[in-house]
Design a protein around this motif. Structure first.
Motif, mmCIF file in Angstrom:
data_model
loop_
_atom_site.group_PDB
_atom_site.id
_atom_site.type_symbol
_atom_site.label_atom_id
_atom_site.label_comp_id
_atom_site.label_asym_id
_atom_site.label_seq_id
_atom_site.Cartn_x
_atom_site.Cartn_y
_atom_site.Cartn_z
ATOM 1 N N ALA A 298 7.477 12.376 0.329
ATOM 2 C CA ALA A 298 8.257 12.107 -0.878
ATOM 3 C C ALA A 298 9.236 10.950 -0.642
ATOM 4 C CB ALA A 298 9.005 13.350 -1.331
ATOM 5 N N GLU A 299 9.873 10.936 0.519
ATOM 6 C CA GLU A 299 10.792 9.843 0.848
ATOM 7 C C GLU A 299 10.044 8.519 0.984
ATOM 8 O OE1 GLU A 299 12.932 11.032 4.327
ATOM 9 O OE2 GLU A 299 13.911 12.703 3.290
ATOM 10 N N ALA A 300 8.881 8.554 1.609
ATOM 11 C CA ALA A 300 8.077 7.336 1.766
ATOM 12 C C ALA A 300 7.617 6.819 0.403
ATOM 13 C CB ALA A 300 6.890 7.598 2.677
ATOM 14 N N MET A 301 7.245 7.731 -0.505
ATOM 15 C CA MET A 301 6.823 7.314 -1.847
ATOM 16 C C MET A 301 7.988 6.696 -2.613
ATOM 17 S SD MET A 301 3.669 7.398 -2.649
ATOM 18 C CE MET A 301 3.827 7.197 -4.414
ATOM 19 N N GLU A 302 9.173 7.268 -2.479
ATOM 20 C CA GLU A 302 10.351 6.716 -3.150
ATOM 21 C C GLU A 302 10.615 5.292 -2.653
ATOM 22 O OE1 GLU A 302 15.143 7.558 -3.529
ATOM 23 O OE2 GLU A 302 13.815 9.214 -3.001
ATOM 24 N N HIS A 303 10.549 5.106 -1.354
ATOM 25 C CA HIS A 303 10.755 3.781 -0.774
ATOM 26 C C HIS A 303 9.674 2.813 -1.262
ATOM 27 C CE1 HIS A 303 11.953 0.741 2.115
ATOM 28 N NE2 HIS A 303 10.701 0.655 2.497
ATOM 29 N N TYR A 304 8.431 3.261 -1.283
ATOM 30 C CA TYR A 304 7.321 2.434 -1.758
ATOM 31 C C TYR A 304 7.546 2.002 -3.206
ATOM 32 C CZ TYR A 304 2.761 1.394 -3.767
ATOM 33 O OH TYR A 304 1.734 0.803 -4.461
ATOM 34 N N ARG A 305 7.932 2.948 -4.061
ATOM 35 C CA ARG A 305 8.157 2.622 -5.476
ATOM 36 C C ARG A 305 9.295 1.614 -5.648
ATOM 37 N NH1 ARG A 305 7.495 8.581 -6.317
ATOM 38 N NH2 ARG A 305 5.344 8.829 -6.937
ATOM 39 N N GLU A 306 10.351 1.753 -4.855
ATOM 40 C CA GLU A 306 11.466 0.812 -4.913
ATOM 41 C C GLU A 306 11.014 -0.585 -4.489
ATOM 42 O OE1 GLU A 306 14.382 2.572 -2.368
ATOM 43 O OE2 GLU A 306 14.961 4.081 -3.854
ATOM 44 N N GLN A 307 10.275 -0.645 -3.385
ATOM 45 C CA GLN A 307 9.792 -1.927 -2.892
ATOM 46 C C GLN A 307 8.815 -2.563 -3.877
ATOM 47 O OE1 GLN A 307 10.895 -3.506 0.028
ATOM 48 N NE2 GLN A 307 12.406 -1.881 -0.208
ATOM 49 N N LEU A 308 7.942 -1.765 -4.472
ATOM 50 C CA LEU A 308 6.986 -2.267 -5.448
ATOM 51 C C LEU A 308 7.708 -2.814 -6.678
ATOM 52 C CD1 LEU A 308 4.088 -2.700 -6.391
ATOM 53 C CD2 LEU A 308 4.106 -0.337 -7.248
ATOM 54 N N MET B 217 0.837 -1.177 0.000
ATOM 55 C CA MET B 217 0.000 0.000 0.000
ATOM 56 C C MET B 217 0.888 1.248 0.000
ATOM 57 S SD MET B 217 -3.222 -1.069 0.164
ATOM 58 C CE MET B 217 -4.018 0.428 0.622
ATOM 59 N N PRO B 218 0.568 2.191 -0.855
ATOM 60 C CA PRO B 218 1.344 3.440 -0.865
ATOM 61 C C PRO B 218 1.074 4.239 0.406
ATOM 62 C CG PRO B 218 -0.511 3.597 -2.358
ATOM 63 C CD PRO B 218 -0.475 2.177 -1.865
ATOM 64 N N PRO B 219 2.019 5.092 0.772
ATOM 65 C CA PRO B 219 1.794 5.938 1.952
ATOM 66 C C PRO B 219 0.664 6.924 1.695
ATOM 67 C CG PRO B 219 3.788 6.607 0.818
ATOM 68 C CD PRO B 219 3.307 5.364 0.143
ATOM 69 N N GLU B 220 0.027 7.354 2.765
ATOM 70 C CA GLU B 220 -1.071 8.305 2.641
ATOM 71 C C GLU B 220 -0.527 9.693 2.342
ATOM 72 O OE1 GLU B 220 -4.625 10.058 5.439
ATOM 73 O OE2 GLU B 220 -3.957 8.000 5.749
ATOM 74 N N LYS B 221 -1.072 10.304 1.309
ATOM 75 C CA LYS B 221 -0.630 11.642 0.905
ATOM 76 C C LYS B 221 -1.106 12.666 1.935
ATOM 77 C CE LYS B 221 -0.601 14.774 -3.014
ATOM 78 N NZ LYS B 221 -0.942 14.957 -4.416
ATOM 79 N N PRO B 222 -0.222 13.584 2.336
ATOM 80 C CA PRO B 222 -0.638 14.625 3.280
ATOM 81 C C PRO B 222 -1.737 15.501 2.678
ATOM 82 C CG PRO B 222 1.751 14.639 2.997
ATOM 83 C CD PRO B 222 1.190 13.702 1.979
ATOM 84 N N LEU B 223 -2.586 15.991 3.542
ATOM 85 C CA LEU B 223 -3.628 16.917 3.099
ATOM 86 C C LEU B 223 -3.001 18.280 2.818
ATOM 87 C CD1 LEU B 223 -6.338 15.985 5.744
ATOM 88 C CD2 LEU B 223 -6.243 15.273 3.340
ATOM 89 N N PRO B 224 -3.635 19.108 1.989
ATOM 90 C CA PRO B 224 -3.063 20.420 1.673
ATOM 91 C C PRO B 224 -2.743 21.247 2.920
ATOM 92 C CG PRO B 224 -4.877 19.947 0.194
ATOM 93 C CD PRO B 224 -4.855 18.846 1.223
#
Length: 48
Positions: A25-35, A1-8
């Motif tokens: 952004a760091e969590a998304m990068e890690h998620y994409r690498e793991q995926l 599951m991707p990390p939850e995007k922060p609200l505006p």
């Protein structure tokens, strides 16, 4: 599951270090690498 995007409103524009947007952004990068690694181990899994 991707990390939850922060609200505006989650970023206060106060120059926090780290900012919630940087952390996301760091969590998304890690998620994409793991995926990508998972998809490499499971060929065809992304072809729903």
């Amino acid at each position: 599951m991707p990390p939850e995007k922060p609200l505006p409103g989650d970023c206060c524009d106060g120059g926090c270090d780290p900012c919630v947007l940087d952390t996301y952004a760091e969590a998304m990068e890690h998620y994409r690498e793991q995926l990508a690694q998972w998809l490499a181990r499971n060929p065809g899994a992304d072809q729903g």
